[in-house]
Design an enzyme around this catalytic site. Structure first.
Site, PDB file in Angstrom:
ATOM      1  N   HIS A 171       0.784  -1.085  -0.082  1.00  0.00           N
ATOM      2  CA  HIS A 171      -0.029  -0.003  -0.091  1.00  0.00           C
ATOM      3  C   HIS A 171       0.969   1.317  -0.011  1.00  0.00           C
ATOM      4  O   HIS A 171       0.749   2.025  -0.935  1.00  0.00           O
ATOM      5  CB  HIS A 171      -0.819  -0.019   1.269  1.00  0.00           C
ATOM      6  CG  HIS A 171      -1.706   1.165   1.382  1.00  0.00           C
ATOM      7  ND1 HIS A 171      -3.225   1.336   1.273  1.00  0.00           N
ATOM      8  CD2 HIS A 171      -1.291   2.310   1.837  1.00  0.00           C
ATOM      9  CE1 HIS A 171      -3.708   2.446   1.752  1.00  0.00           C
ATOM     10  NE2 HIS A 171      -2.554   3.256   1.763  1.00  0.00           N
ATOM     11  N   GLU A 172       1.705   1.301   0.924  1.00  0.00           N
ATOM     12  CA  GLU A 172       2.634   2.652   0.934  1.00  0.00           C
ATOM     13  C   GLU A 172       3.581   2.672  -0.136  1.00  0.00           C
ATOM     14  O   GLU A 172       3.740   3.915  -0.631  1.00  0.00           O
ATOM     15  CB  GLU A 172       3.459   2.626   2.134  1.00  0.00           C
ATOM     16  CG  GLU A 172       2.813   2.231   3.511  1.00  0.00           C
ATOM     17  CD  GLU A 172       1.868   3.337   3.871  1.00  0.00           C
ATOM     18  OE1 GLU A 172       2.014   4.700   3.129  1.00  0.00           O
ATOM     19  OE2 GLU A 172       0.857   2.986   4.093  1.00  0.00           O
ATOM     20  N   HIS A 175       1.592   4.474  -2.797  1.00  0.00           N
ATOM     21  CA  HIS A 175       1.517   5.620  -3.029  1.00  0.00           C
ATOM     22  C   HIS A 175       2.664   6.312  -3.816  1.00  0.00           C
ATOM     23  O   HIS A 175       2.324   7.278  -4.429  1.00  0.00           O
ATOM     24  CB  HIS A 175       1.593   6.325  -1.324  1.00  0.00           C
ATOM     25  CG  HIS A 175       0.295   6.033  -0.897  1.00  0.00           C
ATOM     26  ND1 HIS A 175      -0.776   6.740  -1.232  1.00  0.00           N
ATOM     27  CD2 HIS A 175      -0.075   5.548   0.434  1.00  0.00           C
ATOM     28  CE1 HIS A 175      -1.922   6.401  -0.433  1.00  0.00           C
ATOM     29  NE2 HIS A 175      -1.489   5.671   0.697  1.00  0.00           N
ATOM     30  N   TYR A 186      -4.669  14.144  -2.902  1.00  0.00           N
ATOM     31  CA  TYR A 186      -5.176  13.684  -1.845  1.00  0.00           C
ATOM     32  C   TYR A 186      -6.290  14.290  -1.043  1.00  0.00           C
ATOM     33  O   TYR A 186      -5.962  14.873   0.118  1.00  0.00           O
ATOM     34  CB  TYR A 186      -3.752  13.276  -0.791  1.00  0.00           C
ATOM     35  CG  TYR A 186      -3.803  12.321   0.018  1.00  0.00           C
ATOM     36  CD1 TYR A 186      -3.923  10.904  -0.407  1.00  0.00           C
ATOM     37  CD2 TYR A 186      -3.544  12.471   1.439  1.00  0.00           C
ATOM     38  CE1 TYR A 186      -3.954  10.009   0.276  1.00  0.00           C
ATOM     39  CE2 TYR A 186      -3.808  11.422   2.196  1.00  0.00           C
ATOM     40  CZ  TYR A 186      -3.926  10.174   1.842  1.00  0.00           C
ATOM     41  OH  TYR A 186      -3.873   8.973   2.922  1.00  0.00           O
ATOM     42  N   GLU A 195      -6.141   6.332  -2.192  1.00  0.00           N
ATOM     43  CA  GLU A 195      -6.042   5.731  -1.094  1.00  0.00           C
ATOM     44  C   GLU A 195      -6.446   4.008  -1.695  1.00  0.00           C
ATOM     45  O   GLU A 195      -5.913   3.093  -1.259  1.00  0.00           O
ATOM     46  CB  GLU A 195      -7.017   6.003   0.143  1.00  0.00           C
ATOM     47  CG  GLU A 195      -6.466   6.690   1.024  1.00  0.00           C
ATOM     48  CD  GLU A 195      -5.078   5.891   1.921  1.00  0.00           C
ATOM     49  OE1 GLU A 195      -5.312   4.669   2.106  1.00  0.00           O
ATOM     50  OE2 GLU A 195      -4.038   6.515   1.840  1.00  0.00           O
ATOM     51  N   ASP A 268      -9.940  14.051   7.973  1.00  0.00           N
ATOM     52  CA  ASP A 268      -9.152  13.083   6.929  1.00  0.00           C
ATOM     53  C   ASP A 268      -8.980  13.298   5.456  1.00  0.00           C
ATOM     54  O   ASP A 268      -9.212  12.604   4.548  1.00  0.00           O
ATOM     55  CB  ASP A 268      -9.410  11.627   7.471  1.00  0.00           C
ATOM     56  CG  ASP A 268      -8.432  10.694   6.841  1.00  0.00           C
ATOM     57  OD1 ASP A 268      -7.129  10.941   6.324  1.00  0.00           O
ATOM     58  OD2 ASP A 268      -8.931   9.371   6.293  1.00  0.00           O
ATOM     59  N   HIS A 273      -9.857   7.640   3.720  1.00  0.00           N
ATOM     60  CA  HIS A 273      -9.748   6.475   4.172  1.00  0.00           C
ATOM     61  C   HIS A 273     -11.287   5.814   4.327  1.00  0.00           C
ATOM     62  O   HIS A 273     -11.155   4.616   4.557  1.00  0.00           O
ATOM     63  CB  HIS A 273      -9.026   5.974   5.345  1.00  0.00           C
ATOM     64  CG  HIS A 273      -7.405   6.341   5.242  1.00  0.00           C
ATOM     65  ND1 HIS A 273      -6.909   7.653   5.458  1.00  0.00           N
ATOM     66  CD2 HIS A 273      -6.272   5.652   5.002  1.00  0.00           C
ATOM     67  CE1 HIS A 273      -5.728   7.580   5.205  1.00  0.00           C
ATOM     68  NE2 HIS A 273      -5.360   6.426   4.910  1.00  0.00           N
TER      69      HIS A 273
END
Lengths: 375, 89
Positions: A171-172, A175, A186, A195, A268, A273
């Protein structure tokens, strides 16, 4: 040669002096791209200046290697980055399990993008992969800071070490892939798409490593991250958004699976998310409708969407849906795949934008444009 | 002094909130000092931050500041930890 793009979201990753050097290169494939980039340089100078501030300029590699260049750091419970180098590429395993999990996860992610889509690292040009573990004190998070991955150990009460689930590592790093391709803003729906793309490929990286079919996969994000005693299996479920956890301390998983339950909030970055559950579930519906390995046709359509140059940075769900349908048709024709894409979006209440309304407001060159093919 | 902290964002996407009133607490002086230092060190408005990074909203007696995780000072970090530890979740 994607590092020589001058028109994409990250038009800036090669400094002008290097472009000039490459423009004199004897290899036509090299000098053509560089000369083209230089021609566009003045036009894009503002973009270049802007992005150089926020992105670490990678060392360009003319022929990216088919193996990763990993470096692991130990932040030693401080919040300064990157910390102390503890394992470089090819080194023997550390005595620190977090270091080894992150090292292996970076490798699995590199392997996935190369084997599934011919992509060399997060930027498509062999960017070295850096990660820091043991960040902060009892730190309940992992993030991508624009140039490296950062993992906390978790507080030991609710969360375990964030290096544990492979899909968190995937996932990271995704990005990073997004940053170097569509660069989805974002915030709001484009942020939820940013996301979601990270969840989609994070899950596919795990499925690829385990050789799981769409029907065998758990479609969970953060599986194994919650401490014993917390009522939940993971942080998110792509198969059934809103069902990953239901715990007295954490509350209930608030993710929607359908536009009817889209969450409007300013927290957020506009609930990035939360509302990611909607495109996450659309991908799950597509992957299970097509069957087999999800990274093959379903993942390929999503990858083409992300990197094909037709997705504007500020895309909303409807625009993203339209680009996935276009990508499905471009790769597989007007057949089963495109029909399954449209059915998946219908299943989450998203109507693809019409062509006329989804023209990108700023041009984004497809990755690999004006250059040699990847892989 | 009234102090409230809200943490949003993060990979988990789980919001945490807690508040306290320093009056009558044994650590009132320490918390007040931390809060003043956090306000002094802060800049605004909050930057957009990195994907999955935490964001904080800190309210101190009617003044609210927003910070990206990478911008939190040492004092701010100590204050956040002290306030969020009030919340047992």
């Amino acid at each position: 040669m994607t590092e020589m793009r001058a028109t994409s979201a990250f038009c800036t990753i090669v400094p002008p002096h290097l472009l000039e050097q490459l423009a004199r290169h004897e290899d036509p494939e090299v000098h053509h791209s560089a000369r083209h980039s230089l021609a566009l340089d003045a036009e894009h100078r503002d973009c270049r200046r802007l992005a150089i501030r926020s992105v670490v300029v990678p060392k360009p590699t003319l022929q990216p290697a088919d193996s990763p260049q990993r470096t692991l750091y130990d932040a030693r419970h401080h919040q300064g980055l990157p910390g102390i180098e503890v394992r470089a590429e090819g080194d023997r395993p550390s005595t620190d399990a977090s270091v080894n999990r992150a090292y292996d996860g970076l490798g699995a992610t590199f392997d996935f993008y190369l084997k599934a889509y011919g992509r060399h690292s997060v930027d498509g040009a062999g960017l070295p992969l850096h990660a820091s573990v043991h960040y902060g004190e009892g730190y309940d998070n992992a993030f991508w800071n624009g140039s490296e991955m950062v993992f906390g150990d978790g507080d030991g009460k609710t969360f375990k070490d964030f290096t544990i689930p492979l899909e968190v590592i995937g996932h990271e790093l995704t990005h990073g892939v997004t940053q170097y391709s569509a660069n989805l803003t974002y915030d709001g729906q484009s942020g939820a798409l940013n996301e979601s793309v990270s969840d989609v490929f994070g899950s596919l990286i795990k499925q690829h490593a385990l050789r799981q079919s769409a029907h065998d996969a758990d479609w969970l994000i953060g599986e194994g991250l919650l401490e014993t005693g917390v009522h939940g299996r993971a942080l998110r479920s792509m198969k059934a958004p809103g069902t990953a956890y239901d715990d007295p301390r954490l509350g209930k998983d608030p993710q929607p699976a359908h536009m009817d339950h889209y969450v409007r909030t300013t927290d957020d970055n506009g609930g990035v998310h939360l509302n990611s559950g909607i495109p996450n579930h659309a991908f799950y519906l597509l992957a299970t409708a097509l069957g087999g390995y999800a990274w093959e046709r379903a993942g390929r359509i999503w990858y083409d969407t992300l990197t094909g140059g037709k997705l504007p940075a500020g895309a909303d769900f409807a625009t993203f849906a339209q680009v996935t349908a276009t990508a499905a048709q471009a790769r597989y024709g007007d057949g089963e795949e495109k029909r399954a894409v449209l059915a998946a979006w219908a299943g989450v209440g998203v109507t693809p934008a019409s062509h006329s309304s989804s023209v990108p407001h700023q041009s984004a060159a497809p990755e690999g444009a004006e250059s040699a093919p990847q892989g | 002094m009234y102090i409230a902290v809200t943490r949003t964002g993060g990979f988990a996407g789980i919001t945490r909130k807690a508040e306290l009133e320093t009056t009558g607490r044994p650590d009132a002086r320490q918390l007040t000092d931390l809060a003043r230092a956090a306000l002094t060190a802060s800049r605004s408005p909050a930057p957009s931050g990195a994907p999955d990074a935490f964001h904080y909203e800190i309210t101190i007696d009617g003044t609210t500041i927003n910070l990206a995780d990478s911008e939190v000072s040492e004092a701010g970090r100590a204050l956040i930890q002290a306030v969020l530890s009030q919340d047992k979740s």
